[in-house]
Design a protein around this motif. Structure first.
Motif, PDB file in Angstrom:
ATOM      1  N   VAL A   1      57.725 -72.595  -3.744  1.00 49.03           N
ATOM      2  CA  VAL A   1      58.611 -73.745  -3.625  1.00 49.03           C
ATOM      3  C   VAL A   1      58.625 -74.264  -2.194  1.00 49.03           C
ATOM      4  CG1 VAL A   1      61.029 -74.456  -3.668  1.00 49.03           C
ATOM      5  CG2 VAL A   1      60.071 -73.199  -5.592  1.00 49.03           C
ATOM      6  N   LEU A   2      58.791 -73.370  -1.218  1.00 50.61           N
ATOM      7  CA  LEU A   2      58.845 -73.800   0.177  1.00 50.61           C
ATOM      8  C   LEU A   2      57.502 -74.357   0.637  1.00 50.61           C
ATOM      9  CD1 LEU A   2      60.976 -70.985   1.826  1.00 50.61           C
ATOM     10  CD2 LEU A   2      61.719 -73.181   0.922  1.00 50.61           C
ATOM     11  N   GLU A   3      56.424 -73.760   0.163  1.00 49.53           N
ATOM     12  CA  GLU A   3      55.097 -74.218   0.570  1.00 49.53           C
ATOM     13  C   GLU A   3      54.805 -75.612   0.041  1.00 49.53           C
ATOM     14  OE1 GLU A   3      50.406 -72.989  -0.136  1.00 49.53           O
ATOM     15  OE2 GLU A   3      51.994 -71.579  -0.623  1.00 49.53           O
ATOM     16  N   ARG A   4      55.204 -75.879  -1.197  1.00 45.52           N
ATOM     17  CA  ARG A   4      54.921 -77.178  -1.798  1.00 45.52           C
ATOM     18  C   ARG A   4      55.875 -78.268  -1.318  1.00 45.52           C
ATOM     19  NH1 ARG A   4      52.341 -77.099  -6.710  1.00 45.52           N
ATOM     20  NH2 ARG A   4      52.522 -79.395  -6.574  1.00 45.52           N
ATOM     21  N   LEU A   5      57.130 -77.918  -1.094  1.00 44.88           N
ATOM     22  CA  LEU A   5      58.128 -78.921  -0.736  1.00 44.88           C
ATOM     23  C   LEU A   5      58.272 -79.101   0.768  1.00 44.88           C
ATOM     24  CD1 LEU A   5      58.833 -78.344  -3.753  1.00 44.88           C
ATOM     25  CD2 LEU A   5      61.200 -78.837  -3.166  1.00 44.88           C
ATOM     26  N   LEU A   6      57.947 -78.067   1.540  1.00 47.56           N
ATOM     27  CA  LEU A   6      58.130 -78.123   2.994  1.00 47.56           C
ATOM     28  C   LEU A   6      56.848 -77.688   3.685  1.00 47.56           C
ATOM     29  CD1 LEU A   6      61.654 -76.432   3.166  1.00 47.56           C
ATOM     30  CD2 LEU A   6      61.174 -78.873   3.188  1.00 47.56           C
ATOM     31  N   PRO A   7      55.846 -78.572   3.753  1.00 47.59           N
ATOM     32  CA  PRO A   7      54.589 -78.179   4.412  1.00 47.59           C
ATOM     33  C   PRO A   7      54.745 -77.917   5.896  1.00 47.59           C
ATOM     34  CG  PRO A   7      54.607 -80.521   3.913  1.00 47.59           C
ATOM     35  CD  PRO A   7      55.823 -79.949   3.258  1.00 47.59           C
ATOM     36  N   GLY A   8      55.755 -78.516   6.525  1.00 52.79           N
ATOM     37  CA  GLY A   8      56.034 -78.277   7.937  1.00 52.79           C
ATOM     38  C   GLY A   8      57.435 -77.743   8.112  1.00 52.79           C
ATOM     39  N   LEU A   9      57.862 -77.664   9.375  1.00 54.81           N
ATOM     40  CA  LEU A   9      59.222 -77.215   9.642  1.00 54.81           C
ATOM     41  C   LEU A   9      60.213 -78.245   9.125  1.00 54.81           C
ATOM     42  CD1 LEU A   9      58.907 -75.803  13.269  1.00 54.81           C
ATOM     43  CD2 LEU A   9      59.142 -74.503  11.146  1.00 54.81           C
ATOM     44  N   PRO A  10      61.249 -77.809   8.411  1.00 52.02           N
ATOM     45  CA  PRO A  10      62.233 -78.776   7.899  1.00 52.02           C
ATOM     46  C   PRO A  10      63.075 -79.327   9.036  1.00 52.02           C
ATOM     47  CG  PRO A  10      62.972 -76.542   7.467  1.00 52.02           C
ATOM     48  CD  PRO A  10      61.583 -76.417   8.042  1.00 52.02           C
ATOM     49  N   THR A  11      63.504 -80.567   8.891  1.00 51.08           N
ATOM     50  CA  THR A  11      64.379 -81.170   9.892  1.00 51.08           C
ATOM     51  C   THR A  11      65.821 -80.739   9.703  1.00 51.08           C
ATOM     52  OG1 THR A  11      64.628 -83.124   8.490  1.00 51.08           O
ATOM     53  CG2 THR A  11      62.883 -83.171  10.141  1.00 51.08           C
ATOM     54  N   ASP A  12      66.163 -80.322   8.499  1.00 50.16           N
ATOM     55  CA  ASP A  12      67.516 -79.852   8.206  1.00 50.16           C
ATOM     56  C   ASP A  12      67.430 -78.436   7.665  1.00 50.16           C
ATOM     57  OD1 ASP A  12      70.217 -79.802   7.949  1.00 50.16           O
ATOM     58  OD2 ASP A  12      70.320 -81.082   6.170  1.00 50.16           O
ATOM     59  N   ASP A  13      68.541 -77.687   7.775  1.00 48.39           N
ATOM     60  CA  ASP A  13      68.562 -76.332   7.258  1.00 48.39           C
ATOM     61  C   ASP A  13      68.338 -76.332   5.749  1.00 48.39           C
ATOM     62  OD1 ASP A  13      69.295 -75.941   9.833  1.00 48.39           O
ATOM     63  OD2 ASP A  13      70.927 -74.577   9.402  1.00 48.39           O
ATOM     64  N   VAL A  14      67.719 -75.257   5.263  1.00 43.03           N
ATOM     65  CA  VAL A  14      67.429 -75.129   3.837  1.00 43.03           C
ATOM     66  C   VAL A  14      67.901 -73.761   3.359  1.00 43.03           C
ATOM     67  CG1 VAL A  14      65.607 -74.957   2.099  1.00 43.03           C
ATOM     68  CG2 VAL A  14      65.457 -76.689   3.890  1.00 43.03           C
ATOM     69  N   ALA A  15      68.700 -73.768   2.292  1.00 42.01           N
ATOM     70  CA  ALA A  15      69.092 -72.524   1.621  1.00 42.01           C
ATOM     71  C   ALA A  15      68.640 -72.618   0.174  1.00 42.01           C
ATOM     72  CB  ALA A  15      70.605 -72.325   1.701  1.00 42.01           C
ATOM     73  N   LEU A  16      67.960 -71.581  -0.301  1.00 40.42           N
ATOM     74  CA  LEU A  16      67.419 -71.551  -1.663  1.00 40.42           C
ATOM     75  C   LEU A  16      67.763 -70.215  -2.304  1.00 40.42           C
ATOM     76  CD1 LEU A  16      65.565 -72.616  -3.983  1.00 40.42           C
ATOM     77  CD2 LEU A  16      63.643 -71.589  -2.735  1.00 40.42           C
ATOM     78  N   LEU A  17      68.297 -70.245  -3.526  1.00 37.97           N
ATOM     79  CA  LEU A  17      68.625 -69.032  -4.281  1.00 37.97           C
ATOM     80  C   LEU A  17      68.116 -69.211  -5.710  1.00 37.97           C
ATOM     81  CD1 LEU A  17      71.997 -67.113  -4.277  1.00 37.97           C
ATOM     82  CD2 LEU A  17      70.872 -67.632  -6.413  1.00 37.97           C
ATOM     83  N   ILE A  18      67.250 -68.312  -6.139  1.00 36.89           N
ATOM     84  CA  ILE A  18      66.721 -68.333  -7.502  1.00 36.89           C
ATOM     85  C   ILE A  18      67.106 -67.017  -8.173  1.00 36.89           C
ATOM     86  CG2 ILE A  18      64.677 -68.513  -8.942  1.00 36.89           C
ATOM     87  CD1 ILE A  18      63.326 -70.102  -6.782  1.00 36.89           C
ATOM     88  N   ALA A  19      67.750 -67.117  -9.332  1.00 29.96           N
ATOM     89  CA  ALA A  19      68.224 -65.933 -10.057  1.00 29.96           C
ATOM     90  C   ALA A  19      67.639 -65.935 -11.468  1.00 29.96           C
ATOM     91  CB  ALA A  19      69.748 -65.922 -10.115  1.00 29.96           C
ATOM     92  N   ARG A  20      67.129 -64.761 -11.898  1.00 31.17           N
ATOM     93  CA  ARG A  20      66.673 -64.579 -13.283  1.00 31.17           C
ATOM     94  C   ARG A  20      67.755 -63.806 -14.032  1.00 31.17           C
ATOM     95  NH1 ARG A  20      61.743 -62.709 -12.609  1.00 31.17           N
ATOM     96  NH2 ARG A  20      60.682 -64.632 -13.202  1.00 31.17           N
ATOM     97  N   THR A  21      68.261 -64.378 -15.100  1.00 27.56           N
ATOM     98  CA  THR A  21      69.398 -63.792 -15.818  1.00 27.56           C
ATOM     99  C   THR A  21      68.964 -62.599 -16.667  1.00 27.56           C
ATOM    100  OG1 THR A  21      69.107 -65.316 -17.669  1.00 27.56           O
ATOM    101  CG2 THR A  21      70.574 -66.003 -15.879  1.00 27.56           C
ATOM    102  N   ARG A  22      69.880 -61.657 -16.784  1.00 30.41           N
ATOM    103  CA  ARG A  22      69.711 -60.500 -17.660  1.00 30.41           C
ATOM    104  C   ARG A  22      70.878 -60.460 -18.645  1.00 30.41           C
ATOM    105  NH1 ARG A  22      68.793 -56.411 -12.606  1.00 30.41           N
ATOM    106  NH2 ARG A  22      66.589 -56.888 -12.170  1.00 30.41           N
ATOM    107  N   ALA A  23      70.727 -59.694 -19.690  1.00 32.25           N
ATOM    108  CA  ALA A  23      71.798 -59.539 -20.674  1.00 32.25           C
ATOM    109  C   ALA A  23      71.975 -58.055 -20.976  1.00 32.25           C
ATOM    110  CB  ALA A  23      71.468 -60.303 -21.952  1.00 32.25           C
ATOM    111  N   LEU A  24      73.222 -57.634 -21.146  1.00 30.84           N
ATOM    112  CA  LEU A  24      73.504 -56.242 -21.505  1.00 30.84           C
ATOM    113  C   LEU A  24      73.282 -56.052 -23.003  1.00 30.84           C
ATOM    114  CD1 LEU A  24      76.717 -55.369 -19.460  1.00 30.84           C
ATOM    115  CD2 LEU A  24      74.376 -54.628 -19.038  1.00 30.84           C
ATOM    116  N   ASP A  25      72.633 -54.965 -23.363  1.00 34.08           N
ATOM    117  CA  ASP A  25      72.426 -54.655 -24.788  1.00 34.08           C
ATOM    118  C   ASP A  25      73.760 -54.464 -25.477  1.00 34.08           C
ATOM    119  OD1 ASP A  25      69.735 -54.774 -24.310  1.00 34.08           O
ATOM    120  OD2 ASP A  25      69.548 -52.615 -23.946  1.00 34.08           O
ATOM    121  N   THR A  26      73.778 -54.832 -26.728  1.00 32.58           N
ATOM    122  CA  THR A  26      75.034 -54.717 -27.485  1.00 32.58           C
ATOM    123  C   THR A  26      75.490 -53.274 -27.630  1.00 32.58           C
ATOM    124  OG1 THR A  26      73.748 -54.717 -29.553  1.00 32.58           O
ATOM    125  CG2 THR A  26      74.598 -56.853 -28.751  1.00 32.58           C
TER     126      THR A  26
END
Length: 833
Positions: free
Chosen positions: A684-709
């Protein structure tokens, strides 16, 4: 030789004869022998008015009959000079020395120019000359280059300065066209240049045609001092007109302005240097800009070496640096591509002995000018084999060493070297000193910025989570990139907060603005979000509480803006923004038991949901106001999230960096949603930000899990005291099935106390739920909104000790509100069971 029958000179008021120098006599004769031009000098010589000779045969002016044989032979040649007997207007015979040139006329036929120059007058006695003589001397001996041409470009007069400049003799060029003269001087290798000659011809024709004066500057031949520098001339061409305004010729005057031209060049270079040097707050870039500016205008090679402490933002030495100095090469530039002259590579360290010109300049704090043949120069270059070979191979002979000093501290040294013929002169030292002084201030600013940036970065990273907590609800990967703008760091942050009931909170926020204020505000807000999350507030309620906090913080900042002990360190813009605190925040709570996610946001971009099949959905979360606005509500959205889906939360610095970044983000996330999250963040950072960003960037990606019944057990309980025993029984049976018999006693105690409190103090419905995860979680929900709290029981009280006991046997316990009531929960960590 003076003619034998020159007319007598007029007498002045005292009867003295004034030694007036007669003007040159010039006449032109066409191919048919008719007089076509008659100058005032010719009238002075023979006494004929122009009307008496123009158009008449020139032979009438000769006293000898027949025509002299020498003159007849000259007709077949292009030039001739000799003594001829002429007939004066009054009839007497006059012997005169004539010079003649043949030149083509406008109709292509040949014509002759005849010139007679009277011999110079004897030195006058004081008071024995008139105004005409003064004018003649002024024209002849003026340091300005002056000449007079007729309207066809033929030379009528030319003073000594012009003749020296063109490398000709006046008597050889009178009557000739300036085009022919320029061609002759080029053939003889004279200093006139084709560009200057062409400019002269074109301007002269324009002045003769229009009658308008013209001025211009042009480069002339090299100076006579052997330096090889071109001279610069300011030339004025004006028409020579009669009282009726008719143009009869062109007068030119030139002034040597080489000094002024060079001064203007130096000022222009310094002005450009002020604009180009220090464009960024980067030490190495500033050094590069200094080297780029100096080559090739001032030097053929430039190097900039700095102290190591400067490169890392540390404090340099106060005052001059004495002795042998170790410096690091930061920048160098050359007129040769690839800079092969450099004896030290970029980034390498070089040692300058105390006798070397760079070390001497660092020790004295003053520029040092040295040249090949000086003891210090030869000793320094000879001690380093690589430097000695480059001086020999490239012919360096003149060096300026100028220390980089700013605010009383020494930062490094800049070395300028020349291999062109002309050596450095004191004026070059002044210009280079100004450029280096500008660069030194910019380098010091960059050094200070590097130090402050490192401090701010350290502060900001200390306020962000160093290690995300282990929790079963989601798998998480995060990225934070500081902005590259000179405004400083911003207030972007992310967080992952474990909640009760195996739930997790995902947070991304951004404090509006940059600098330490924004960073400090970010730290306060992150702590506030964690505190409010620990109370288990719903996302919309949490943002409401956070909004009130931001308003209070802004009010505190506005009221204390003028009382800060560091007020002098703040800029006017900082003081103006002190009370304008605002922030964005997105708060999401995911429950792995129900697979539901509740999201609320205060400004900022919407999150993205990536399902297992690669479908990307930008979630329609209602937009709340930014934190700090106040008075407006926040709304929450609840949705079911399939197990294995991706939730992407980010600040606007990611999608605002370039147009179309949001679409690019969706495309990147849609490819291989099951790939490793760390790789996904990097992509994501490589494709969207080829150079240094001019503004701060925070990115959080979460993969959800589920508890078994089979890891969740739930029972609905009646509001009867007898169900407490039943609750203990089903709890012990469930723990046996999970293999947690060791926790039976403590869990039964917790269940008994929580169910009893719900029956006595709450309302139906009452439900018991056990969750097996990293902890054994026991939850009892009821229909009452009143929150329980422990109290100190007296010695003979029969109750009041339940929550005290729960707090003793459980690792954590607490309560949270629900839309229908509340849940009281307790956790026992399985790792310590």
């Amino acid at each position: 030789m003076r003619s034998s029958s020159d007319p007598p000179r007029p007498a002045d008021g005292d009867g003295k004869r004034s030694p007036v120098q007669p003007p040159d006599a010039v006449a032109a004769v066409d191919a048919h022998g008719l007089v076509t031009a008659w100058s005032p000098g010719a009238r002075h010589l023979l006494g004929y008015a122009p009307s008496e000779v123009l158009g008449r045969p020139a032979s009438l002016l000769l006293a000898a009959e027949p025509t002299p044989a020498a003159l007849r032979r000259a007709v077949a040649s292009e030039g001739w000079s000799g003594r001829v007997a002429l007939r004066h207007h009054d009839g007497h015979r006059l012997e005169a020395d004539l010079r003649a040139w043949s030149a083509p006329a406008a109709d292509g036929q040949s014509q002759w120019f005849l010139v007679h120059s009277p011999p110079p007058a004897p030195p006058p006695t004081p008071g024995a000359y008139d105004d005409a003589q003064l004018l003649e001397w002024a024209f002849a001996r003026s340091p300005l280059t002056m000449a007079v041409y007729d309207v066809d470009g033929r030379i009528l007069r030319m003073n000594a300065a012009t003749c020296r400049l063109l490398g000709v003799d006046e008597h050889q060029v009178l009557g000739r066209a300036v085009e022919d003269l320029c061609g002759d001087t080029r053939e003889r290798g004279a200093p006139a240049t084709p560009a200057s000659a062409q400019r002269l011809i074109e301007t002269m024709r324009s002045v003769a045609r229009t009658g308008q004066e013209m001025r211009y500057e042009i480069a002339g031949p090299a100076a006579e001092d052997g330096s090889g520098k071109a001279t610069w001339w300011a030339v004025t061409m004006s028409p020579v007109t009669d009282p009726d305004g008719r143009v009869h010729g062109v007068f030119t005057a030139g002034c040597d302005i080489t000094g002024q031209h060079e001064a203007r060049q130096r000022l222009a270079v310094l002005n450009e240097a002020n604009a180009r040097i220090g464009a960024t707050l980067d030490v190495a870039r500033t050094a590069d800009e200094l080297a780029d500016m100096a080559v090739p205008w001032l030097a053929d090679f430039v190097s900039v070496d700095l102290l190591d402490s400067v490169l890392h933002g540390g404090d340099p030495f106060p005052g001059p640096v004495v002795g042998t100095i170790t410096l690091r090469r930061v920048a160098h530039r050359s007129v040769t591509e690839g800079t092969p002259e450099a004896a030290v590579k970029l980034g390498a360290v070089d040692i300058y002995p105390d006798y070397s010109p760079p070390a001497r300049s660092l020790g004295s704090g003053l520029p040092v000018l040295s040249a090949k043949g000086d003891d210090d120069f030869d000793r320094w270059t000879g001690a380093h084999p690589g430097r000695a070979s480059r001086v020999r191979d490239y012919g360096f002979h003149s060096v300026m060493s100028i220390p980089l000093r700013a605010r009383g501290t020494t930062l490094g040294v800049a070395v300028f070297a020349r291999r062109r013929p002309e050596p450095f002169v004191p004026d070059d030292l002044l210009v280079a000193g100004e450029m280096v002084a500008r660069a030194a201030v910019c380098v010091d600013n960059a050094r200070r910025y590097t130090r402050e940036r490192a401090t701010a970065l350290s502060l900001q990273r200390s306020l962000l989570p160093r290690q995300l907590p282990q929790q079963p609800a989601v798998e998480v990967a995060t990225r934070y990139l500081p902005g590259s703008t000179q405004a400083g760091f911003g207030g972007d942050w992310f967080d992952v907060i474990p909640l009760s009931g195996a739930r997790v909170a995902l947070v991304v926020g951004d404090v509006v603005g940059h600098g330490l204020r924004a960073t400090a505000a970010m730290g306060r807000l992150r702590i506030a979000v964690r505190t409010l999350a620990d109370v288990d507030l719903a996302p919309d309620e949490l943002l409401t509480q956070l909004d009130d906090l931001v308003i209070r913080l802004a009010a505190e900042g506005s009221g204390a803006a003028g009382d800060s002990p560091d007020e002098g360190l703040e800029t006017p813009e900082d003081e103006e923004r002190a009370g304008d605190m605002a922030a964005t925040c997105l708060y999401a709570v995911y429950d792995p038991v129900t697979r539901h996610c509740t999201i609320a946001r205060a400004g900022g971009p919407v999150p993205a949901l990536v399902r297992c099949d690669g479908t990307v959905q930008l979630l329609d979360v209602p937009t709340g106001p930014r934190l700090g606005v106040g008075g407006l509500p926040f709304e929450a959205t609840e949705l079911e999230v399939p197990e294995g889906s991706l939730l992407a939360l980010f600040t606007d610095g990611l999608i605002n960096a370039r147009p179309g970044n949001l679409d690019t983000l969706c495309r990147v996330l849609s490819h291989h949603p099951d790939r490793d999250l760390e790789d996904t963040c990097d992509t994501v950072l490589e494709r969207l930000l080829p150079g240094l960003p001019t503004d701060d960037v925070a990115l959080l990606i979460a993969r959800t899990r589920a508890l078994d019944t089979d890891r969740v057990a739930t029972w609905d309980l009646d509001r009867e005291p007898s169900v407490v025993a039943d609750a203990r029984k089903v709890t012990s049976d469930q723990l046996a099935r999970w293999g947690l018999d060791d926790l039976t006693f403590t869990t039964e105690l917790v269940v008994s106390e929580l169910v009893t409190n719900a029956i006595r103090h709450a309302e139906a419905p009452i439900r018991l739920r056990l969750i097996q995860d990293q902890c054994l979680i026991c939850e009892v929900s009821d229909g009452s909104n009143s929150a329980p709290h422990p109290r100190r029981a007296r010695t003979f009280d029969e109750g009041g000790r339940g929550l005290m006991l729960v707090g003793q046997v459980a690792d954590r316990w607490g309560t949270r509100q629900t839309p229908t009531g509340k849940i009281v929960w307790a956790e026992q960590c399985l790792s310590t069971a």
